[in-house]
Design an enzyme around this catalytic site. Structure first.
Site, short mmCIF file in Angstrom:
data_model
loop_
_atom_site.label_atom_id
_atom_site.label_comp_id
_atom_site.label_asym_id
_atom_site.label_seq_id
_atom_site.Cartn_x
_atom_site.Cartn_y
_atom_site.Cartn_z
N PHE A 3 -37.78 -26.69 -45.94
CA PHE A 3 -37.13 -27.75 -45.18
C PHE A 3 -37.13 -27.34 -43.70
O PHE A 3 -36.82 -26.19 -43.38
CB PHE A 3 -35.69 -27.93 -45.69
CG PHE A 3 -35.03 -29.16 -45.15
CD1 PHE A 3 -35.35 -30.41 -45.64
CD2 PHE A 3 -34.08 -29.05 -44.15
CE1 PHE A 3 -34.73 -31.55 -45.14
CE2 PHE A 3 -33.45 -30.19 -43.64
CZ PHE A 3 -33.79 -31.44 -44.14
N ASP B 295 -33.32 -20.64 -50.69
CA ASP B 295 -32.56 -21.86 -50.42
C ASP B 295 -32.57 -22.70 -51.69
O ASP B 295 -33.64 -23.10 -52.18
CB ASP B 295 -33.21 -22.61 -49.24
CG ASP B 295 -32.44 -23.88 -48.85
OD1 ASP B 295 -31.73 -24.44 -49.71
OD2 ASP B 295 -32.59 -24.30 -47.70
N TYR C 221 -23.69 -31.32 -51.48
CA TYR C 221 -23.62 -32.79 -51.40
C TYR C 221 -24.76 -33.49 -52.13
O TYR C 221 -24.76 -34.71 -52.24
CB TYR C 221 -23.57 -33.26 -49.93
CG TYR C 221 -24.58 -32.61 -49.01
CD1 TYR C 221 -25.92 -32.96 -49.05
CD2 TYR C 221 -24.19 -31.63 -48.10
CE1 TYR C 221 -26.84 -32.36 -48.22
CE2 TYR C 221 -25.10 -31.02 -47.25
CZ TYR C 221 -26.42 -31.39 -47.31
OH TYR C 221 -27.34 -30.79 -46.49
N LYS C 222 -25.74 -32.73 -52.60
CA LYS C 222 -26.86 -33.36 -53.31
C LYS C 222 -26.51 -33.44 -54.81
O LYS C 222 -25.64 -34.20 -55.19
CB LYS C 222 -28.15 -32.57 -53.08
CG LYS C 222 -28.58 -32.49 -51.62
CD LYS C 222 -29.89 -31.72 -51.50
CE LYS C 222 -30.27 -31.38 -50.08
NZ LYS C 222 -30.68 -32.53 -49.26
N ARG D 264 -39.71 -40.86 -52.80
CA ARG D 264 -39.05 -39.77 -53.52
C ARG D 264 -37.93 -40.32 -54.41
O ARG D 264 -37.13 -41.15 -53.96
CB ARG D 264 -38.49 -38.82 -52.47
CG ARG D 264 -38.03 -37.51 -52.97
CD ARG D 264 -37.70 -36.60 -51.80
NE ARG D 264 -36.48 -37.02 -51.10
CZ ARG D 264 -35.67 -36.18 -50.47
NH1 ARG D 264 -35.93 -34.90 -50.44
NH2 ARG D 264 -34.59 -36.63 -49.86
C1 LIG Z 1 -33.76 -27.30 -48.38
C2 LIG Z 1 -32.78 -27.65 -47.31
N1 LIG Z 1 -32.36 -26.70 -46.47
C3 LIG Z 1 -31.49 -26.98 -45.48
C4 LIG Z 1 -30.98 -28.25 -45.30
C5 LIG Z 1 -30.02 -28.52 -44.18
O1 LIG Z 1 -28.72 -28.61 -44.67
P1 LIG Z 1 -27.47 -28.96 -43.76
O2 LIG Z 1 -27.69 -30.29 -43.14
O3 LIG Z 1 -26.31 -28.97 -44.70
O4 LIG Z 1 -27.33 -27.88 -42.72
C6 LIG Z 1 -31.38 -29.27 -46.17
C7 LIG Z 1 -30.85 -30.64 -46.01
O5 LIG Z 1 -31.18 -31.55 -46.71
C8 LIG Z 1 -32.31 -28.96 -47.20
O6 LIG Z 1 -32.74 -29.91 -48.04
#
Ligand SMILES: Cc1ncc(COP(=O)(O)O)c(C=O)c1O
Length: 397
Positions: free
Chosen positions: A113, A184, A209-210, A356
């Site tokens: 990400f 992650d 939150y997911k 998605r």
């Molecule tokens: C794999 C991954 N890492 C990091 C993040 C960023 O998370 P946050 O907005 O809570 O900092 C996300 C957000 O969707 C994500 O999907």
């Protein structure tokens, strides 16, 4: 045996909606508003500042961390909540890099990400020690784990395609060359059966939150392997990670174990909502969820591919190789997703061409999948997406 009809009944879902976006934001547990109301009126309202002790607010980040630990195969007492995932990535990476001071390479992949990569870039600049962020294709991660690598920083499930990395294998390889791992689990926690302890992961981070359904802005979590917990130096040395926060000493001393990964005041109200979600998680196991998620994704792929030859499967075909989402490539994917949302099937779009769909057995069943696939078939076959109102991009896609 999990009663998935019972878990489904515990979520609020608007009429006419089939929600295939729990991989972005889970729905509302019906118990959450009352729990939030109690946290506000009975705790904040009546207890005021004494709530920190009397309502257990200060202990909440570790208490809820233990409930998440069960879902990711972590040892009790080694997960804590707080901040956002981007912050937790930064913390984990900073601590990990310090553990390998003679190396300069952070290895990641193009399926990560972007925020993780951005945080790494920022940290590299702040450290000013000449670290390099090396980003390779997902399938090339393993061969690039060399003795140059200080930290392997990987998101286990690719947010676009759902491709699942082999955490145990890559962690083993990293350890063989003396590297530290940061995993992650944003698209893993609540989605697939993961075993951070068994895999030997050094650090793991994720959001709530997911798939965990904690609500928009719910706090992130961080895991530090027990063998590192009292040694890892926290880069963000906030007062609540101090050994004795209420001694108000002038200088920082890291607290015991995972407590040192706390930074500042925890989001008490957000954690109240998350508690309601975790009550539902207590009704099941990740093995049961994973088995059912596989049934749902297999059914979905089968139905959509049969009806929509214009959509190209972007996710791995082997269910063992993908998380709990299914993605299709389509050049006009943005418009197609908007047309689906207008008809009650909520998925999302990731540039440049990914449609998605997330699958979440706690509140989705086979009938939902059949109904969603039928609507997708109609939208695609009749080109219902080809209308101007579906082509203007909103700020959040
Ligand atoms: C794999 C991954 N890492 C990091 C993040 C960023 O998370 P946050 O907005 O809570 O900092 C996300 C957000 O969707 C994500 O999907």
């Amino acid at each position: 045996m999990t009663d998935f009809a019972a878990t489904k009944a515990l979520f609020q879902m608007p009429d006419g909606v089939i929600y295939l976006d729990g991989n972005s934001l889970g729905p509302l547990p019906k118990a959450a508003p009352a729990r939030m109301d109690a946290a506000m009126r009975d705790e904040w309202g009546e207890l005021l500042i004494t709530g920190w002790n009397k309502a257990g607010w200060m202990a909440q980040p570790a208490k809820l961390g233990d409930r998440i630990a069960r879902l990711i195969g972590a040892e009790t007492g080694h997960v804590v909540l707080g901040d956002t995932l981007s912050i937790k990535v930064y913390q984990a990476l900073a601590s990990a890099l310090e553990m390998v001071p003679d190396r300069r390479v952070i290895l990641s992949d193009s399926g990560n990400f972007p925020s993780d990569l951005y945080m790494a870039e920022g940290l590299i600049k702040t450290l000013g020690k000449g670290h390099e962020l090396r980003v390779v294709a997902p399938e090339e991660v393993e061969v690039n784990i060399t003795d140059e690598v200080a930290v392997l920083m990987i998101t286990e499930v690719d947010y676009r395609t759902g491709r699942l990395h082999d955490m145990a294998r890559l962690t083993r390889k990293a350890h063989e060359v003396g590297a530290i791992t940061v995993w992650d689990l944003a698209h893993t926690a609540g989605a697939t059966a993961v075993d951070v302890s068994g895999a030997g992961a050094d650090f793991a981070v994720g959001c709530t939150y997911k798939y965990l359904n904690g609500g928009p802005g719910a706090p992130a979590f961080i895991y530090v392997a027990p063998r590192h917990a009292d040694a890892a130096r926290p880069a963000l040395s906030g007062w609540l990670g101090h050994e004795a926060p209420f001694a108000f000493e002038a200088s920082y001393r890291a607290g015991p174990g995972i407590e040192r990964m706390r930074v500042g005041t925890p989001p008490v109200l957000a954690m109240a909502a998350l508690e309601s979600a975790l009550d539902i998680w207590d009704m099941t196991t990740m093995d049961a969820v994973r088995a059912r998620s596989t049934q749902l994704t297999e059914l979905f792929i089968d139905r959509v591919e049969a009806a929509c030859p214009m959509l190209e499967l972007a996710s791995p075909r082997d269910p063992a190789m993908r998380g709990s989402q299914v993605s299709f490539r389509f050049a006009d994917g943005y418009a197609a997703i908007q047309a689906l949302i207008a008809r009650g099937v909520i998925g999302d779009f990731r540039a440049p061409d990914i449609m998605r769909f997330g699958f979440t057995p706690l509140y989705l069943d086979h009938a939902d999948v059949e109904a969603a696939a039928a609507i997708i078939a109609e939208v695609m076959q009749k080109r219902l997406w080809d209308a101007p109102e579906y082509k203007t991009r909103a700020r959040v896609t």
